[in-house]
Design a protein around this motif. Structure first.
Motif, PDB file in Angstrom:
ATOM      1  N   HIS A  40      40.608  43.274  39.747  1.00 31.15           N
ATOM      2  CA  HIS A  40      41.982  43.113  39.252  1.00 31.15           C
ATOM      3  C   HIS A  40      42.209  43.913  37.980  1.00 31.15           C
ATOM      4  CE1 HIS A  40      45.829  41.315  38.387  1.00 31.15           C
ATOM      5  NE2 HIS A  40      45.395  40.758  37.276  1.00 31.15           N
ATOM      6  N   ARG A  41      41.255  43.859  37.050  1.00 29.82           N
ATOM      7  CA  ARG A  41      41.324  44.605  35.798  1.00 29.82           C
ATOM      8  C   ARG A  41      39.958  44.542  35.128  1.00 29.82           C
ATOM      9  NH1 ARG A  41      44.919  40.646  31.811  1.00 29.82           N
ATOM     10  NH2 ARG A  41      44.050  38.660  32.510  1.00 29.82           N
ATOM     11  N   ASP A 210      37.842  39.888  38.681  1.00 25.79           N
ATOM     12  CA  ASP A 210      38.814  39.573  39.722  1.00 25.79           C
ATOM     13  C   ASP A 210      39.986  38.816  39.099  1.00 25.79           C
ATOM     14  OD1 ASP A 210      38.023  36.914  39.350  1.00 25.79           O
ATOM     15  OD2 ASP A 210      36.833  36.823  41.192  1.00 25.79           O
ATOM     16  N   GLU A 211      40.894  38.322  39.916  1.00 31.76           N
ATOM     17  CA  GLU A 211      42.082  37.657  39.382  1.00 31.76           C
ATOM     18  C   GLU A 211      41.755  36.337  38.685  1.00 31.76           C
ATOM     19  OE1 GLU A 211      45.046  37.307  42.395  1.00 31.76           O
ATOM     20  OE2 GLU A 211      45.447  39.461  42.466  1.00 31.76           O
ATOM     21  N   ASP A 212      40.576  35.787  38.963  1.00 28.96           N
ATOM     22  CA  ASP A 212      40.152  34.539  38.317  1.00 28.96           C
ATOM     23  C   ASP A 212      39.282  34.786  37.092  1.00 28.96           C
ATOM     24  OD1 ASP A 212      41.454  32.933  40.263  1.00 28.96           O
ATOM     25  OD2 ASP A 212      39.756  33.242  41.637  1.00 28.96           O
TER      26      ASP A 212
END
Length: 392
Positions: A40-41, A210-212
């Motif tokens: 995600h980043r 990830d997004e989490d």
């Protein structure tokens, strides 16, 4: 990257192929082909101050939530803890001639500072280390000699005036004197033959999430090499994202802001150590792979490095451009006693007459360079001769 993948649970991309510029059929330079990691980043984006202008260096968000900070710090603590378990018999870069061959310390170290010197000085590669090293003292000596190479061979923007040349020459000579006498750590001595995989380029921007906010990959391993254990024991400078030399107010102000974040990181590191000891970290076991006696916990070594400011010695020796400020503001008086003006004048008596003569020649050469600014390409023999005279 293959070694890390085989010996830790740190997620790294699989390398498919790599080669030099000469081996690249596209003519686009040296290359590496590896698996893409879905993410995600990077962690830097998760930590940085969102109000910071995009064209300025990133800084840790001062209002970041404690739970979020601890979660991110704990994951990097786990990465550093696993890397600290990888031990090697010498200092140098890992080598594997062919896939399937054993991975050994088979090539000279390639540190971040060496890359910076190549970019900013045009110095010939012959002046760089070309071997592996068997003791920490040998590598510290090679690193400070590279600081002298930077002073000698960077043609423009090296010094401000004649006294600046003298300050920088004397600082390098004094540090080399400490290394030669094995006096950098007079109370304890370095772990002369304890070498660990040190990922010098590691920073949150190299950690993919990830997004989490869970780590899914760690990239950019080009400056990882087997280094003195003391480098591994240093508190991570990037907890604030911004290097101390760029912090408003300088090192002292940086340390004030850094310390509470460091204590948060230490708590997370201690928690990860307990998980590993209990076998609940997802890593079955991470003993020192040299089979020796149990070493102090990484958290204990980091705390000691911070409290005794050992990290300053290592930070200075790893960066030619940070070295001089750290030496005169924080290290000189520790080793050589009071120095009211924090400059070379109080230390001239420690130089030999040949060293003073070499310094005078360097002062004259640098004065000439300041007058004749130009793009300068060194003749290899001339560069080596100039450096050798300064190292004598």
């Amino acid at each position: 990257m293959r070694y890390v993948a085989a010996n830790t649970t740190i997620p790294v991309p699989r390398v498919v192929h790599y080669g030099t510029a000469a081996e690249n059929p596209t003519g686009l330079g040296p290359f590496i082909i590896m698996d893409y990691i879905e993410h995600h980043r990077n962690m830097s984006r998760a930590l940085l101050d969102p109000r910071r202008p995009i064209d300025e260096r990133p800084v840790l968000d001062p209002g970041i939530g404690q739970e979020k900070l601890e979660f991110l710090y704990s994951q990097i603590a786990n990465i550093l803890l696993q890397l600290s378990s990888l031990n090697f018999p010498r200092i140098g870069s890992l080598a594997q001639e062919h896939e399937g061959d054993s991975i050994t310390v088979g090539r000279r170290p390639f540190a971040t500072n060496m890359n910076e010197l190549i970019i900013h000085t045009n110095m010939p590669t012959r002046v760089f280390p070309s071997q592996t090293y068997g003791t920490a003292e040998e590598w510290y000596g090679a690193l400070v000699d590279m600081h002298m190479a930077q002073l000698a061979l960077q043609h423009n923007d090296t010094t401000e005036n004649d006294d600046d040349v003298r300050d920088k020459y004397v600082a390098r000579k004094l540090f080399r004197r400490l290394v030669d006498a094995n006096n950098l750590w007079p109370d304890q001595g370095p772990s002369a033959r304890s070498f660990k995989l040190f990922f010098q380029g590691l920073r949150p921007a190299d950690v993919l999430l990830d997004e989490d906010l869970r780590v899914v990959g760690v990239i950019d391993w080009e400056f990882a090499y087997a280094a003195p254990a003391e480098f591994t024991f240093d508190p991570p400078w990037w907890l604030l994202l911004l290097e101390p030399e760029y912090w408003p107010g300088g090192y002292s102000e940086w340390m004030k802001v850094y310390e509470p974040r460091f204590h948060t990181f230490l708590r997370m590191l201690e928690a990860e150590e307990k998980k590993m000891a209990a076998g609940t970290s997802g890593v079955a076991s991470l003993p020192d792979n040299d089979g020796g006696a149990p070493a102090p916990l990484l958290s204990q070594s980091m705390r000691k490095s911070w409290e005794e400011r050992t990290w300053m010695v290592n930070y200075a020796v790893r960066s030619s451009w940070a070295f001089d400020f750290i030496w005169w503001k924080f290290l000189d008086e520790r080793y050589f006693g009071p120095n009211e003006d924090q400059d070379h004048r109080a230390r001239l008596h420690l130089l030999s007459e040949p060293q003073k003569a070499a310094m005078s020649d360097l002062v004259a050469a640098k004065a000439d360079e300041r007058l004749r600014r130009m793009v300068f390409e060194w003749d290899e023999a001339l560069a080596v001769d100039r450096l050798n005279r300064l190292l004598a």
